[in-house]
Write a protein that holds these residues in place. Structure first.
Motif, PDB file in Angstrom:
ATOM      1  N   TYR B  82       1.759 -11.968   4.272  1.00 39.98           N
ATOM      2  CA  TYR B  82       2.188 -10.667   3.352  1.00 39.98           C
ATOM      3  C   TYR B  82       1.301 -10.708   2.165  1.00 39.98           C
ATOM      4  O   TYR B  82       1.184  -9.485   1.708  1.00 39.98           O
ATOM      5  CB  TYR B  82       3.825 -11.170   2.767  1.00 39.98           C
ATOM      6  N   LYS B  83       0.800 -11.633   1.409  1.00 41.28           N
ATOM      7  CA  LYS B  83       0.251 -11.651   0.332  1.00 41.28           C
ATOM      8  C   LYS B  83      -1.095 -10.696   0.392  1.00 41.28           C
ATOM      9  O   LYS B  83      -1.520  -9.962  -0.501  1.00 41.28           O
ATOM     10  CB  LYS B  83      -0.148 -12.880  -0.281  1.00 41.28           C
ATOM     11  N   THR B  84      -1.787 -10.410   1.657  1.00 41.46           N
ATOM     12  CA  THR B  84      -2.629  -9.680   1.870  1.00 41.46           C
ATOM     13  C   THR B  84      -2.435  -8.097   1.382  1.00 41.46           C
ATOM     14  O   THR B  84      -3.306  -7.601   0.925  1.00 41.46           O
ATOM     15  CB  THR B  84      -3.323  -9.754   3.106  1.00 41.46           C
ATOM     16  N   ASN B  85      -1.212  -7.658   1.748  1.00 37.54           N
ATOM     17  CA  ASN B  85      -0.893  -6.378   1.306  1.00 37.54           C
ATOM     18  C   ASN B  85       0.499  -6.297   1.662  1.00 37.54           C
ATOM     19  O   ASN B  85       0.831  -5.882   2.847  1.00 37.54           O
ATOM     20  CB  ASN B  85      -1.819  -5.345   2.255  1.00 37.54           C
ATOM     21  N   TYR B  86       1.395  -6.153   0.708  1.00 43.76           N
ATOM     22  CA  TYR B  86       2.750  -6.435   1.057  1.00 43.76           C
ATOM     23  C   TYR B  86       3.583  -4.905   0.827  1.00 43.76           C
ATOM     24  O   TYR B  86       4.711  -4.982   0.463  1.00 43.76           O
ATOM     25  CB  TYR B  86       3.636  -7.338   0.565  1.00 43.76           C
ATOM     26  N   VAL B 103       5.222 -15.950   4.229  1.00 43.67           N
ATOM     27  CA  VAL B 103       5.294 -15.644   2.675  1.00 43.67           C
ATOM     28  C   VAL B 103       5.066 -16.831   2.086  1.00 43.67           C
ATOM     29  O   VAL B 103       5.112 -18.013   2.468  1.00 43.67           O
ATOM     30  CB  VAL B 103       6.808 -15.278   2.472  1.00 43.67           C
ATOM     31  N   VAL B 104       4.753 -16.450   0.685  1.00 42.35           N
ATOM     32  CA  VAL B 104       4.435 -17.661  -0.048  1.00 42.35           C
ATOM     33  C   VAL B 104       5.044 -17.960  -1.258  1.00 42.35           C
ATOM     34  O   VAL B 104       4.812 -18.457  -2.369  1.00 42.35           O
ATOM     35  CB  VAL B 104       3.010 -17.974  -0.214  1.00 42.35           C
ATOM     36  N   SER B 105       6.152 -16.865  -1.470  1.00 38.02           N
ATOM     37  CA  SER B 105       7.032 -16.892  -2.437  1.00 38.02           C
ATOM     38  C   SER B 105       8.354 -16.427  -2.256  1.00 38.02           C
ATOM     39  O   SER B 105       8.446 -15.704  -1.414  1.00 38.02           O
ATOM     40  CB  SER B 105       6.403 -16.132  -3.794  1.00 38.02           C
ATOM     41  N   GLY B 106       9.354 -16.469  -3.255  1.00 34.21           N
ATOM     42  CA  GLY B 106      10.736 -15.885  -3.123  1.00 34.21           C
ATOM     43  C   GLY B 106      10.680 -14.554  -3.181  1.00 34.21           C
ATOM     44  O   GLY B 106      11.237 -13.743  -2.414  1.00 34.21           O
ATOM     45  N   PHE B 107       9.625 -13.773  -3.775  1.00 31.51           N
ATOM     46  CA  PHE B 107       9.463 -12.565  -3.964  1.00 31.51           C
ATOM     47  C   PHE B 107       9.012 -12.081  -2.451  1.00 31.51           C
ATOM     48  O   PHE B 107       9.773 -10.777  -2.244  1.00 31.51           O
ATOM     49  CB  PHE B 107       8.249 -12.168  -4.970  1.00 31.51           C
ATOM     50  N   GLU B 108       7.987 -12.598  -2.045  1.00 30.08           N
ATOM     51  CA  GLU B 108       7.685 -12.220  -0.578  1.00 30.08           C
ATOM     52  C   GLU B 108       8.778 -12.184   0.281  1.00 30.08           C
ATOM     53  O   GLU B 108       9.049 -11.584   1.316  1.00 30.08           O
ATOM     54  CB  GLU B 108       6.284 -12.879  -0.337  1.00 30.08           C
ATOM     55  N   GLU B 390     -18.319  14.774  -6.634  1.00 29.64           N
ATOM     56  CA  GLU B 390     -18.581  14.469  -5.180  1.00 29.64           C
ATOM     57  C   GLU B 390     -17.860  13.219  -5.094  1.00 29.64           C
ATOM     58  O   GLU B 390     -17.467  12.269  -5.864  1.00 29.64           O
ATOM     59  CB  GLU B 390     -20.083  14.516  -4.924  1.00 29.64           C
ATOM     60  N   HIS B 391     -17.442  12.870  -3.884  1.00 25.06           N
ATOM     61  CA  HIS B 391     -16.693  11.792  -3.173  1.00 25.06           C
ATOM     62  C   HIS B 391     -17.371  10.860  -2.609  1.00 25.06           C
ATOM     63  O   HIS B 391     -18.501  11.147  -1.953  1.00 25.06           O
ATOM     64  CB  HIS B 391     -15.299  12.270  -2.450  1.00 25.06           C
ATOM     65  N   LEU B 392     -17.170   9.758  -2.850  1.00 18.95           N
ATOM     66  CA  LEU B 392     -17.613   8.536  -2.145  1.00 18.95           C
ATOM     67  C   LEU B 392     -16.212   7.491  -1.564  1.00 18.95           C
ATOM     68  O   LEU B 392     -15.382   7.414  -1.995  1.00 18.95           O
ATOM     69  CB  LEU B 392     -18.274   7.696  -3.058  1.00 18.95           C
ATOM     70  N   VAL B 393     -16.606   7.494  -0.015  1.00 21.53           N
ATOM     71  CA  VAL B 393     -15.631   6.576   0.589  1.00 21.53           C
ATOM     72  C   VAL B 393     -16.167   5.264   0.870  1.00 21.53           C
ATOM     73  O   VAL B 393     -17.141   4.894   1.194  1.00 21.53           O
ATOM     74  CB  VAL B 393     -15.435   7.462   1.884  1.00 21.53           C
ATOM     75  N   ILE B 394     -15.085   4.163   0.477  1.00 25.40           N
ATOM     76  CA  ILE B 394     -15.240   2.973   0.612  1.00 25.40           C
ATOM     77  C   ILE B 394     -14.506   2.486   1.685  1.00 25.40           C
ATOM     78  O   ILE B 394     -13.144   2.342   1.700  1.00 25.40           O
ATOM     79  CB  ILE B 394     -15.000   2.244  -0.692  1.00 25.40           C
ATOM     80  N   PRO B 395     -15.056   2.190   3.059  1.00 27.89           N
ATOM     81  CA  PRO B 395     -14.170   1.690   3.952  1.00 27.89           C
ATOM     82  C   PRO B 395     -13.815   0.148   3.968  1.00 27.89           C
ATOM     83  O   PRO B 395     -14.394  -0.561   3.157  1.00 27.89           O
ATOM     84  CB  PRO B 395     -15.127   1.897   5.382  1.00 27.89           C
ATOM     85  N   HIS B 396     -12.852  -0.051   4.660  1.00 23.44           N
ATOM     86  CA  HIS B 396     -12.570  -1.789   4.590  1.00 23.44           C
ATOM     87  C   HIS B 396     -11.953  -2.166   3.504  1.00 23.44           C
ATOM     88  O   HIS B 396     -12.280  -3.046   3.159  1.00 23.44           O
ATOM     89  CB  HIS B 396     -13.685  -2.567   5.496  1.00 23.44           C
ATOM     90  N   VAL B 397     -10.743  -1.485   2.754  1.00 23.39           N
ATOM     91  CA  VAL B 397     -10.376  -2.033   1.576  1.00 23.39           C
ATOM     92  C   VAL B 397      -9.109  -2.521   1.575  1.00 23.39           C
ATOM     93  O   VAL B 397      -8.418  -2.604   0.361  1.00 23.39           O
ATOM     94  CB  VAL B 397     -10.628  -1.052   0.409  1.00 23.39           C
ATOM     95  N   GLY B 398      -8.230  -2.827   2.696  1.00 18.55           N
ATOM     96  CA  GLY B 398      -6.876  -2.879   2.847  1.00 18.55           C
ATOM     97  C   GLY B 398      -6.494  -4.216   2.538  1.00 18.55           C
ATOM     98  O   GLY B 398      -5.252  -4.488   2.121  1.00 18.55           O
ATOM     99  N   ALA B 399      -7.330  -5.418   2.302  1.00 17.02           N
ATOM    100  CA  ALA B 399      -7.104  -6.685   2.113  1.00 17.02           C
ATOM    101  C   ALA B 399      -6.934  -6.868   0.552  1.00 17.02           C
ATOM    102  O   ALA B 399      -8.077  -6.853  -0.204  1.00 17.02           O
ATOM    103  CB  ALA B 399      -7.802  -7.685   2.891  1.00 17.02           C
TER     104      ALA B 399
END
Ligand SMILES: Cc1ncc(COP(=O)(O)O)c(C=O)c1O
Lengths: 82, 454
Positions: B82-86, B103-108, B390-399
């Motif tokens: 979960y901590k990677t992206n909850y 999970v690694v906490s009560g919150f998660e 102008e825009h720049l796209v940064i792929p692979h940012v999900g974790a």
């Protein structure tokens, strides 16, 4: 603005630029080459701006900003003096 | 007269690094569309910066990982870290695919329960679990992996209170990497892990039914997993003989790499990142050789985080300015800072242009938009000329970037999910109200207001 080349430069057809003074080499993209040739033949910046907007698909505002940036690049590289 | 197509003029001095014996830096192919949508339109509608999730890709990542392991070790379960992206939408998608929750906490833990994960599909790890959280976890049948002696004592107390023997997992570590990961669990080489299991078994209140190891994060050397798996097998063999332990599960943790290049790597992740099949291929056969017969094969858990969610999320940013540094290098400033891209401390992200800017690239330092000197997103990237707006796209940012983001100076971006051509906002852009909701200003602190009013 009057641009004077500070050293002796040769550009190939595909935008490879050689500076005989310093031995350094550069690459210019197509628009960069176009402007460079005009500078080389002593054209003034107002003339260059006009040429750009008549020959290329670009608005005056964008071309003006881009030219401004390009001259700054050339100056930074020591290729033109103002 | 047909006008010539135009790119921003540029001149680039040749230098070492921009082109070398391995060829050009990765080509800057303009990325005008993202998950099927025009990047400019997405920004017009949802603002910039913007995180964009491809739901399809997320599902595929899961299915591929699950297939790789479950075909090699029947009964493997993937427990999403979960901590990677909850974000709840992301956990929900993964749960619909069959993922359990790590999970690694009560919150998660609460997030998982809110999403209707039953307790017995939750793995509870982490070095800091409160007594209340542990009570709930045991009551609801979660798998609890113990990290230290203090936790063992708390759990023995709970066993007394609940009047029954509680099943527990023990988290172990080994000298596998440099520097070794010794923070979590009990070390095997030093004999601490054996001591802990012995202590638990002789205490008679808890029963060791699981072993857990997490070898690190972004571990792109499959040999480290092989060594960890061999270590688990020999440790299990020993505690089975000596202490009569019977495992119901073992857990290989996470750490599987994603396609991002670490900033000290000299080769791109395209060449160095193992496939999930390569990981599974080293881990599963070793574990299947463990000390058990066909009737008592422990269940295998893996706890991937970044291998699932890193690649399906991209970030759209906007150029706000550029400048020349005294050394001549170009600097480009974008509207996202390291507070929403914290993984820049590990990764050399790719920055892809959206419009066609030609093929002439220049070595560029990418700055985030925070007024803070350390806000550098990438020290050196080969970028074509770009302009403000102008825009720049940064792929692979999900974790990690979203769960570790911190609010600083600017409001944090929205997250949208694209699913079969439909866009869902899964987290709205922050508002100032939301950020300041928990604040109070006592009247005594505001006397200047009356002074000013006079
Ligand atoms: C116990 C545990 N499992 C799984 C993970 C997920 O790691 P990763 O995102 O590298 O796969 C972590 C993260 O550090 C972890 O601490």
């Amino acid at each position: 603005m009057s641009e004077i080349f500070s050293s002796e430069l040769t550009m190939s057809k595909n935008g490879f630029l050689f500076d005989h003074g310093s031995g350094l080499t550069y690459t210019l993209n197509a628009t960069g080459q176009f402007i460079f040739h005009l500078l080389e033949s002593g054209k003034k910046s107002t003339h260059i701006l006009e040429k750009l907007i008549t020959e290329f698909d670009v608005t005056e505002d964008t071309a003006r900003k881009d030219l401004d940036d390009f001259y700054r690049q050339l100056k930074e590289l020591g290729l033109i003096e103002q | 007269m047909e006008k010539k197509s135009y790119v921003k003029p540029t001149i680039v001095r040749h230098s070492i690094g921009v082109m070398n014996k391995y060829g050009r830096p990765p080509a800057t192919v303009p990325m005008s569309r993202l998950a099927g949508f025009d990047v400019k339109e997405l920004v017009a509608q949802y603002g910039s910066p913007l995180y964009v999730l491809s739901v399809n890709q997320l599902r595929q990542q899961y299915q591929n990982l699950f297939r790789a392991f479950s075909t090699r070790y029947p009964g493997t379960r993937v427990a999403y870290s979960y901590k990677t992206n909850y974000l709840k939408a992301i956990c929900s998608i993964l749960h619909s695919e069959g993922a359990w929750a790590e999970v690694v906490s009560g919150f998660e833990y609460d997030i998982a329960r809110d999403l209707d994960m039953p307790g017995d599909k939750i793995i509870f790890n982490g070095p800091y679990k409160t007594r209340e959280e542990l009570t709930r976890a045991f009551t609801e049948g979660a798998m609890v992996n113990l990290d230290n002696y203090d936790e063992i004592q708390v759990c023995e107390g709970l066993a007394d209170e609940m009047g029954k023997k509680l099943p527990v997992g023990v988290r172990v570590n080994m000298d596998l990497n440099n520097p070794p990961w010794h923070k979590f669990g009990f070390n095997i080489e030093a004999g601490h892990a054996y001591e802990a299991v012995k202590r638990i078994q002789t205490g008679g209140k808890l029963d060791v039914t699981g072993l857990h190891i997490h070898v690190g994060t972004y571990v792109d050397d499959v040999n480290i997993y092989a060594a960890a798996a061999r270590g688990l097998v020999s440790f299990y063999t020993y505690i089975k003989e000596q202490l009569g332990v019977r495992l119901k599960y073992w857990d290989m943790g996470g750490g599987y790499a994603s396609h991002n290049t670490l900033n000290w790597a000299w080769q791109s992740a395209e060449y160095t990142c193992p496939t999930v099949d390569q990981y599974a291929e080293v881990i599963c056969p070793i574990l299947l050789n463990g000390p058990f017969g066909s009737g008592d094969v422990p269940k295998l858990f893996i706890e991937p985080g970044r291998a699932l969610v890193d690649e399906p999320i991209s970030m759209i940013t906007t150029v706000v300015a550029q400048k020349r540094l005294p050394g001549g290098k170009r600097g480009v400033i974008v509207d996202a800072g390291m507070n929403v891209l914290s993984s820049v401390q590990w990764y050399n992200y790719n920055f892809q242009t959206v419009q066609d800017s030609g093929v002439t690239v220049e070595d560029t330092i990418l700055y985030g938009g925070l007024c803070m000197n350390i806000d550098v997103l990438r020290q050196s990237a080969a970028l074509p000329p770009v302009r403000r707006g102008e825009h720049l796209v940064i792929p692979h940012v999900g974790a990690y970037n979203i769960s570790q983001s911190w609010q600083f100076i600017y409001l944090r971006p929205a997250v949208i999910a694209v699913d079969d051509g439909k866009i869902h906002v899964i987290k709205s852009r922050e508002t100032r109200d939301y950020v300041q909701k928990m604040e109070q200003v006592p009247d005594e602190f505001q006397t200047y207001r009356t002074v000013n009013r006079k």
